[in-house]
Design an enzyme around this catalytic site. Structure first.
Site, mmCIF file in Angstrom:
data_model
loop_
_atom_site.group_PDB
_atom_site.id
_atom_site.type_symbol
_atom_site.label_atom_id
_atom_site.label_comp_id
_atom_site.label_asym_id
_atom_site.label_seq_id
_atom_site.Cartn_x
_atom_site.Cartn_y
_atom_site.Cartn_z
ATOM 1 N N ASP A 1 0.852 -1.195 0.000
ATOM 2 C CA ASP A 1 0.000 0.000 0.000
ATOM 3 C C ASP A 1 0.883 1.239 0.000
ATOM 4 O OD1 ASP A 1 -2.365 1.650 0.219
ATOM 5 O OD2 ASP A 1 -3.344 -0.075 1.155
ATOM 6 N N HIS B 1 -13.797 -2.395 -6.581
ATOM 7 C CA HIS B 1 -14.983 -1.534 -6.706
ATOM 8 C C HIS B 1 -14.625 -0.047 -6.709
ATOM 9 C CE1 HIS B 1 -15.307 -1.656 -2.066
ATOM 10 N NE2 HIS B 1 -15.006 -0.414 -2.380
#
Length: 339
Positions: free
Chosen positions: A197, A245
């Protein structure tokens, strides 16, 4: 006979949430931890509330199955509140409630603007690269705490539904504060994991990993999974949980191609999401999360298992299947393998 009652229930939905948020903000459920009870008078005294608001709040929380009323007129936590709304509990959900209340609910009042412009409402694309690009450290902390809150229980549900014991090295792409690897590594002593990340997120992840006593088994590696040309290698399973998403189809297809390239033959990919049905008519939690992506992202939406399956097949994966389960952050995982 058809009546407007279901419409009134939709209208009242926001009332229920704001009642929940008020209880969390006051610390009501944490004060009632461990079987403690509280009368209306005691609630008024502890929280500095007049009698009428205290009575209305406790009654409303009881109506939402957050509190239970005893025969003597006092209130105590329901099992739901005791497990998930008491600060310090393993799957405390209050961070998600606070983030939604403070960050997303006001922008939702302008949903018509988002529908007309196809632009996010919680951040400005003209001055920011993404919703994760902000100089507000408090907002970032709220966001990652909220994601951890939702992800922890979702990770346990996924681990119950899908057997990760065949794998030795997990790469959690966009893994945030590391909720999924932490849950998996607690269950599987042989598993090691990497969280990929952004640099400031890795700082948060290392804190959570250290708190869990898993520093030696879970790494947090800084990187940008959208911009980096390749994902870290050396892993036999890649997890994309509540990631796809956020982005449009071309972006997701490109990411799946990089996942395929990073896996060895026989390696697996697990796409964990709130999945729409193939007709794109539900379930509501997936479809409404799609609407929330309109509020919070530039190109995100919720997709069906069939759509993910087609993209995985086009990327070169085989043995595509869907594993259903029930959790706050996802209702299933689409799993495939690199041949």
């Amino acid at each position: 006979m058809v009546t407007p009652t279901p419409l009134m229930q939709l209208v009242a939905g926001v009332w229920g949430f704001k009642t929940l948020a008020a209880g969390v903000d006051l610390g009501l459920f944490t004060r009632l931890a461990g079987g403690r009870t509280m009368t209306v008078e005691q609630a008024g005294a502890e929280f500095g509330l007049p009698d009428r608001p205290a009575d209305l709040l406790l009654a409303a929380c009881a109506s939402l199955d957050l509190l239970e009323k005893a025969g003597d007129g006092s209130y105590r936590n329901s099992e739901l509140a005791e497990q998930f709304l008491v600060e310090g509990r393993p799957y405390y959900f209050g961070a998600q409630i606070r983030y939604s209340d403070l960050r997303t609910y006001l922008p939702w009042h302008r949903i018509g603007e988002a529908l007309r412009t196809d632009r996010p409402l919680t951040w400005d694309p003209e001055s920011q690269q993404s919703m994760f690009d902000t100089a507000d450290p408090e907002m970032l902390a709220q966001f990652w705490d909220a994601m951890y809150s939702t992800s922890s229980f979702t990770a346990t549900a996924l681990a119950d539904a899908y057997d990760f014991s065949a794998y030795r090295r997990l790469l959690d792409v966009g893994g945030g504060a590391g909720a999924f690897p932490i849950e998996f590594c607690r269950r599987l002593p042989e598993l090691r994991a990497t969280v990929l990340d952004l640099p400031h997120v890795c700082v948060r992840a290392r804190e959570r990993i250290a708190e869990a006593g898993l520093t030696g088994r879970i790494d947090a590696v800084p990187g940008d999974f959208l911009a980096d040309p390749a994902l870290p290698g050396g892993h036999d399973v890649i997890l994309l949980s509540m990631i796809l998403h956020d982005w449009d189809e071309p972006t997701n297809r490109a990411l799946l191609a990089r996942c395929h390239a990073a896996l060895p033959p026989g390696g697996a990919i697990v796409v964990c999401e709130l999945l729409l049905n193939d007709e794109r008519t539900g379930p509501p939690e997936a479809a409404l999360m799609g609407m929330n992506m309109l509020v919070e992202t530039e190109g995100g939406r919720n997709y069906s298992a069939a759509e993910y399956g087609a993209w995985l097949t086009d990327a070169g994966f085989v043995d595509v299947r869907t594993v259903p389960f029930d959790a706050p952050g996802a209702n299933g995982a689409v799993v495939a393998h690199r041949p």
